[in-house]
Design an enzyme around this catalytic site. Structure first.
Site, PDB file in Angstrom:
ATOM      1  N   ASP A  69     -12.047   1.247   3.206  1.00 37.88           N
ATOM      2  CA  ASP A  69     -12.137  -0.213   3.126  1.00 37.88           C
ATOM      3  C   ASP A  69     -13.577  -0.672   2.968  1.00 37.88           C
ATOM      4  OD1 ASP A  69      -9.928  -1.800   2.889  1.00 37.88           O
ATOM      5  OD2 ASP A  69      -9.525  -1.973   5.031  1.00 37.88           O
ATOM      6  N   GLN A  88      -5.626  -2.261   9.427  1.00 40.16           N
ATOM      7  CA  GLN A  88      -5.127  -3.471   8.786  1.00 40.16           C
ATOM      8  C   GLN A  88      -5.644  -4.695   9.545  1.00 40.16           C
ATOM      9  OE1 GLN A  88      -3.274  -3.617   5.856  1.00 40.16           O
ATOM     10  NE2 GLN A  88      -3.823  -5.771   6.031  1.00 40.16           N
ATOM     11  N   LYS A 144       0.829  -1.208   0.000  1.00 37.79           N
ATOM     12  CA  LYS A 144       0.000   0.000   0.000  1.00 37.79           C
ATOM     13  C   LYS A 144       0.865   1.261   0.000  1.00 37.79           C
ATOM     14  CE  LYS A 144      -3.718  -2.536   2.185  1.00 37.79           C
ATOM     15  NZ  LYS A 144      -4.274  -3.043   3.440  1.00 37.79           N
TER      16      LYS A 144
END
Length: 357
Positions: free
Chosen positions: A184, A161, A117
């Site tokens: 997300d 995460q 990322k």
């Protein structure tokens, strides 16, 4: 491993009316259905499935193999278009999209994903910020990191995460995340809007969005087709099911408690494998000519590899490539598209926040 019969007994006991003696002693009369949370069980795939000895279906034609859906190539095109937009934004208003990641612990797979990322953000010109916390930290510390990013006007997208260490309440932490920065797509309101016809979520979860993008870019017809999703996680399986349904596929889910899963998957025109079990899907599970998207990323030991391991998917590629019409490889399939969709969601969040068109 909790079997299907055990689950049925649990539901039966939870739904059974109380006896007269229980009522006399002040026990509360239960509702006719138990609380849904009481039915939640982990999907323990590896100990539940045994492959049949039946041979794979006949290949499509002599020496024919599936067309490889190249996620790397498609993701590169998307990143290039995003970089152009970022450059235009910087020239016009002097600002660029900002992405923040909260990382708890030092899981090797999570560290690898975060590195990807970071590289992707640098490639397209995003600002990137990382909050690293030890596994021993408290939920309050994680929530504080999220709250700080919520208030930071230079950050337009935030993600935690996953997975988090087991002692954390994932739902509580994700609820702290600002809906407008939930790139997300895991906020309950985003998932709820994805599920309801006529509603538009602010963000679609990245891996499911990447799967649909690969299908569309590969000229795969979705409307009216029978699709099967293997796995029902909140991250991939469930939102992929919902998204395929919004695209008018007829969708089924196979999970660790499904009976005769091979019979279900053999009906699929589109198969999405997201169980996290190496080589779970064999050639005998596939309908000839099916389109197969392999979401699984499973490290297995390989002494000959530079890192001592190699990555394989949930689908036995060597068998599936002889049966399917199109298939994603692992690595190089769904993974790069997931990162590209994260960048796309972050760009959309920045444009919305900065009123940039």
């Amino acid at each position: 491993m909790i079997g299907v019969r055990t689950i049925r007994r649990m539901v039966s006991l939870l739904s059974r009316p109380l006896s007269t003696s229980q009522i006399r002693h002040g026990s509360r009369i239960p509702k006719s259905s138990p609380p849904l949370v009481s039915l939640d069980l982990p999907d323990e795939w590896s100990s539940n499935f045994a492959h049949s000895d039946s041979p794979p279906p006949s290949p499509k034609s002599d020496n024919a193999t599936a067309r490889i859906i190249d996620g790397n190539s498609e993701a590169e095109q998307i990143r290039s278009s995003i970089a152009v937009e970022v450059s235009r934004m910087k020239e016009s208003i002097g600002k660029v999209p900002g992405l923040a990641v909260v990382l708890v612990g030092k899981r090797q797979d999570s560290l690898a994903y975060v590195r990807k990322k970071i590289m992707a953000c640098h490639e397209v010109g995003f600002r990137f910020s990382l909050a690293e916390l030890p596994e021993s930290c408290t939920e309050e510390e994680v929530c504080d990191a999220l709250s700080n990013y919520n208030k930071d006007a230079s950050i337009h997208g935030i993600l935690v995460q996953l997975p988090l260490p087991q002692h954390f309440d994932e739902g509580k932490i994700l609820n702290v995340l600002s809906l407008e920065k939930d790139v997300d797509g895991f906020h309950p309101l985003n998932i709820g809007n994805l599920a309801i016809q006529g509603r538009e979520p602010l963000f679609i979860p990245c891996t499911p969005k990447g799967c649909i993008e690969l299908l569309l870019r590969s000229d795969v017809e979705i409307v009216g087709k029978r699709a099967v999703v293997i796995g029902r996680s909140n991250i991939v399986g469930l939102p992929t099911f919902l998204l395929l349904q919004r695209h008018h596929a007829t969708v089924s889910i196979v999970h660790a408690y499904s009976e005769n899963p091979e019979m279900i998957t053999r009906e699929a025109d589109i198969l999405v494998a997201a169980a996290g079990v190496p080589n779970l899907v064999r050639g005998s599970w596939l309908k000839p000519g099916a389109v197969v998207l392999d979401v699984g990323i499973n490290p297995i030991e390989d002494p000959e590899s530079e890192n001592g391991y190699r990555l394989i998917g949930d689908v036995c590629f060597e068998e599936a490539v002889k049966i399917a019409s199109k298939i994603t490889p692992v690595p190089g399939g769904v993974g790069p598209m997931t990162v590209a969709m994260l960048l796309q969601n972050t760009l959309e969040a920045a444009k919305r926040a900065l009123h940039f068109t």
